[in-house]
Design an enzyme around this catalytic site. Structure first.
Site, PDB file in Angstrom:
ATOM      1  N   GLU A   1       5.569 -11.364  13.523  1.00 57.25           N
ATOM      2  CA  GLU A   1       4.994 -11.894  14.759  1.00 57.25           C
ATOM      3  C   GLU A   1       5.211 -13.398  14.870  1.00 57.25           C
ATOM      4  O   GLU A   1       5.521 -13.916  15.933  1.00 57.25           O
ATOM      5  CB  GLU A   1       3.502 -11.558  14.794  1.00 57.25           C
TER       6      GLU A   1
ATOM      7  N   ARG B   1       0.812  -1.223   0.000  1.00 56.39           N
ATOM      8  CA  ARG B   1       0.000   0.000   0.000  1.00 56.39           C
ATOM      9  C   ARG B   1       0.846   1.273   0.000  1.00 56.39           C
ATOM     10  O   ARG B   1       0.361   2.327  -0.380  1.00 56.39           O
ATOM     11  CB  ARG B   1      -1.014  -0.038   1.135  1.00 56.39           C
TER      12      ARG B   1
END
Length: 179
Positions: free
Chosen positions: A103, A66
């Site tokens: 993560e 993005r």
């Protein structure tokens, strides 16, 4: 910076609870981009922010994916170049890469070796600052490529995730909208 314009953009950002998994509130920039007024305001505010905070920027780097929506718009308005940082395997030619932690695992960012000139003043742009892992990796990659990171600008910052702490004082991060 116009508070009315920021509030307008914020009112158009979609909120999706429990996406992509339970307990997460997903802020969707694409919802705002469907509105032509929000698009115009967003471009105007990003350009204004970078002109004001980083007037000596020489290239705008957009992060996959993005960030690509914004780096070309900003660079065009400022009359400077832009380049992408992409995930591994998406760019041709000689590449420079950096591995970073997610993560639940690791990923790799790459940039074309000739995208940044040695010492060139770089502003990194992305849509979101969450945990800070991708921005920290991008800063490392730009430096490895010979660029000088003079700052970063994101559209949205999720303050509860403390991504700014991961970046530390290594790079000034400007965010338009904070949640």
């Amino acid at each position: 910076m116009s508070n009315e314009k920021l509030e307008y953009i914020k009112s158009k950002i979609g909120t999706f609870p429990d996406f992509p998994k339970k307990g997460i509130i997903f802020r969707d920039i694409f919802s705002a981009l469907r509105d032509p007024i929000a698009c115009s305001y967003l471009k105007e505010l990003l350009v204004e922010q970078i002109k004001h905070k980083y007037p000596d920027a020489e290239i705008i780097i957009g992060l996959e994916s993005r960030g690509f929506l914004f780096n070309l718009l900003i660079a065009t308005e400022l009359g400077i170049g832009c380049a992408p940082i992409r995930k591994k395997g998406k760019l041709p030619g000689e590449l420079i890469s950096v591995e970073y932690e997610l993560e639940y695992g690791r990923d790799t960012f790459e940039i074309q070796a000739n995208a940044i000139k040695n010492g060139q003043k770089v502003v990194i742009v992305d849509d979101l600052l969450a945990t800070g892992g991708s921005l920290k990796a991008a800063i490392e990659l730009v430096r490895k490529a010979g660029g000088t990171v003079i700052g970063s600008c994101v559209v949205l910052e999720l303050e509860d995730l403390h991504g700014r702490d991961k970046i530390g004082c290594d790079c000034v991060v400007q965010s338009l909208i904070k949640y």
